[in-house]
Design a protein around this motif. Structure first.
Motif, PDB file in Angstrom:
ATOM      1  N   TRP A 191       0.798  -1.211   0.000  1.00  0.00           N
ATOM      2  CA  TRP A 191       0.000   0.000   0.000  1.00  0.00           C
ATOM      3  C   TRP A 191       0.837   1.271   0.000  1.00  0.00           C
ATOM      4  O   TRP A 191       0.291   2.354  -0.236  1.00  0.00           O
ATOM      5  N   LEU A 231       0.677   3.519  -3.166  1.00  0.00           N
ATOM      6  CA  LEU A 231      -0.633   4.155  -3.297  1.00  0.00           C
ATOM      7  C   LEU A 231      -0.796   5.281  -2.276  1.00  0.00           C
ATOM      8  O   LEU A 231      -1.296   6.364  -2.611  1.00  0.00           O
ATOM      9  N   LEU A 281     -10.831  -3.601 -15.915  1.00  0.00           N
ATOM     10  CA  LEU A 281      -9.493  -3.214 -15.476  1.00  0.00           C
ATOM     11  C   LEU A 281      -8.513  -3.178 -16.647  1.00  0.00           C
ATOM     12  O   LEU A 281      -7.635  -2.313 -16.715  1.00  0.00           O
ATOM     13  N   LEU A 293      -7.735   6.127 -10.812  1.00  0.00           N
ATOM     14  CA  LEU A 293      -7.654   4.869 -10.081  1.00  0.00           C
ATOM     15  C   LEU A 293      -8.942   4.531  -9.343  1.00  0.00           C
ATOM     16  O   LEU A 293      -9.248   3.362  -9.124  1.00  0.00           O
ATOM     17  N   LEU A 294      -9.713   5.541  -8.961  1.00  0.00           N
ATOM     18  CA  LEU A 294     -10.880   5.332  -8.102  1.00  0.00           C
ATOM     19  C   LEU A 294     -11.925   4.380  -8.702  1.00  0.00           C
ATOM     20  O   LEU A 294     -12.406   3.479  -7.998  1.00  0.00           O
ATOM     21  N   ALA A 321     -11.632   1.900 -10.779  1.00  0.00           N
ATOM     22  CA  ALA A 321     -11.127   0.527 -10.747  1.00  0.00           C
ATOM     23  C   ALA A 321     -11.087  -0.012  -9.321  1.00  0.00           C
ATOM     24  O   ALA A 321     -11.426  -1.177  -9.078  1.00  0.00           O
ATOM     25  N   VAL A 322     -10.693   0.823  -8.357  1.00  0.00           N
ATOM     26  CA  VAL A 322     -10.623   0.383  -6.959  1.00  0.00           C
ATOM     27  C   VAL A 322     -12.012   0.072  -6.422  1.00  0.00           C
ATOM     28  O   VAL A 322     -12.239  -0.972  -5.791  1.00  0.00           O
ATOM     29  N   PHE A 323     -12.965   0.967  -6.667  1.00  0.00           N
ATOM     30  CA  PHE A 323     -14.331   0.740  -6.177  1.00  0.00           C
ATOM     31  C   PHE A 323     -14.940  -0.507  -6.812  1.00  0.00           C
ATOM     32  O   PHE A 323     -15.624  -1.295  -6.134  1.00  0.00           O
ATOM     33  N   PHE A 338     -13.327  -3.101  -7.995  1.00  0.00           N
ATOM     34  CA  PHE A 338     -12.638  -4.270  -7.459  1.00  0.00           C
ATOM     35  C   PHE A 338     -13.140  -4.610  -6.066  1.00  0.00           C
ATOM     36  O   PHE A 338     -13.389  -5.776  -5.738  1.00  0.00           O
ATOM     37  N   LEU A 339     -13.303  -3.604  -5.217  1.00  0.00           N
ATOM     38  CA  LEU A 339     -13.793  -3.847  -3.860  1.00  0.00           C
ATOM     39  C   LEU A 339     -15.221  -4.389  -3.880  1.00  0.00           C
ATOM     40  O   LEU A 339     -15.577  -5.266  -3.082  1.00  0.00           O
ATOM     41  N   GLN A 381     -15.003  -8.142  -5.375  1.00  0.00           N
ATOM     42  CA  GLN A 381     -13.882  -8.994  -4.972  1.00  0.00           C
ATOM     43  C   GLN A 381     -14.328 -10.430  -4.727  1.00  0.00           C
ATOM     44  O   GLN A 381     -13.656 -11.382  -5.129  1.00  0.00           O
TER      45      GLN A 381
END
Length: 281
Positions: A20, A23, A212, A256-257, A259-261, A263-264, A267
């Motif tokens: 992390w 990031l 992604l 990035l946001l 893709a992160v949201f 993915f979370l 998951q």
């Protein structure tokens, strides 16, 4: 024994937290002013004299980079919209075309099926550099170069989501399929009412991986798109000049946001889909 396990757990958590750090560092830099950024990273990113300094927290936090990016950078929104126009049609096309193809490969036994799966796997592991010239010539022949379709059409017929979804479909118990057929369901109804719900983790995982991949794609738009007004958001960062170094960090976080949201959110489906495909092994 319990104490030893605690130490092992603490060590593993510490090692995993290192992932992390880049990031967190990028997020911290996005809240720094231009002067502080030049002072910390100018030797690396702006060609300034001196040495680079590692600073995890900003001395004088500011929202100036985000204000400039979101309110004074029209090119950012043009590329953001281009990414949406390119990525979501790809995912929709993969659902409409790839899902039935995966159902056929995963559930039916027919002559040439193994050869077809082998071809799918070969195309799946081929890097873009291998097919770049042939893809360029095909798109040129159909006069699709320098259009959104130059990225959308090759993405729709990508073999990777078909491979993931076919493994999910093949894992459905035969008894469920036979029970639906005995109840009078036709093949299309079996596909919609049994196949899709049972293979939903594999389908969602394929869509997440596809998002992604195409949200961060760089080589394809650089090869097939010459007009900058058609470039996706992934090409926005390489074209930010050094005098807007603070905006580049803010743009990295904003890009990035999604893709992160995603993915979370997905998951659990992603883990189930990959496990069903056998890629964990």
């Amino acid at each position: 024994m319990k104490r030893k396990n605690r130490w092992i757990t603490a060590g593993l958590v510490l090692l995993s937290s290192v992932i992390w750090l880049p990031l967190l560092y990028m997020a911290a830099q996005s809240f720094m002013g231009k002067g502080e950024l030049i002072e910390n990273t100018g030797a690396v990113l702006a060609g300034a004299d001196g040495r680079a300094h590692f600073s995890l927290l900003p001395k004088y936090p500011t929202l100036e980079p985000y204000v400039e990016l979101l309110l004074d950078s029209p090119g950012f929104f043009v590329m953001f919209w281009n990414s949406c126009r390119q990525v979501f049609p790809v995912l929709l096309g993969q659902l409409l075309i790839g899902t039935p193809a995966a159902w056929a490969l995963g559930r039916y036994k027919f002559r040439g099926r193994n050869i077809l799966m082998l071809l799918y796997m070969i195309l799946m592991i081929m890097p873009f550099q291998v097919t770049m010239v042939s893809g360029y010539l095909v798109l040129k022949q159909f006069q699709l170069l320098d259009t959104h379709l130059a990225l959308i059409l090759p993405g729709i017929f990508n073999t990777f989501p078909v491979f993931i979804m076919s493994k999910a479909f093949s894992g459905i118990p035969d008894s469920l399929i036979e029970a639906a057929r005995i109840d009078g369901a036709g093949e299309f109804k079996v596909f919609c009412m049994v196949g899709v719900p049972m293979a939903l983790p594999g389908i969602i995982s394929a869509m997440i991986l596809g998002f992604l991949e195409y949200w961060n794609v760089i080589e394809q738009p650089m090869t097939f798109l010459k007009t900058k007004n058609l470039w996706p958001l992934s090409l926005y960062l390489p074209n930010i000049t050094s005098d807007k170094i603070n905006v580049s960090f803010a743009a990295s976080i904003v890009m990035l946001l999604p893709a992160v949201f995603l993915f979370l959110w997905g998951q659990q489906y992603l883990e189930q889909g990959i496990a069903a495909s056998g890629l964990k092994e």
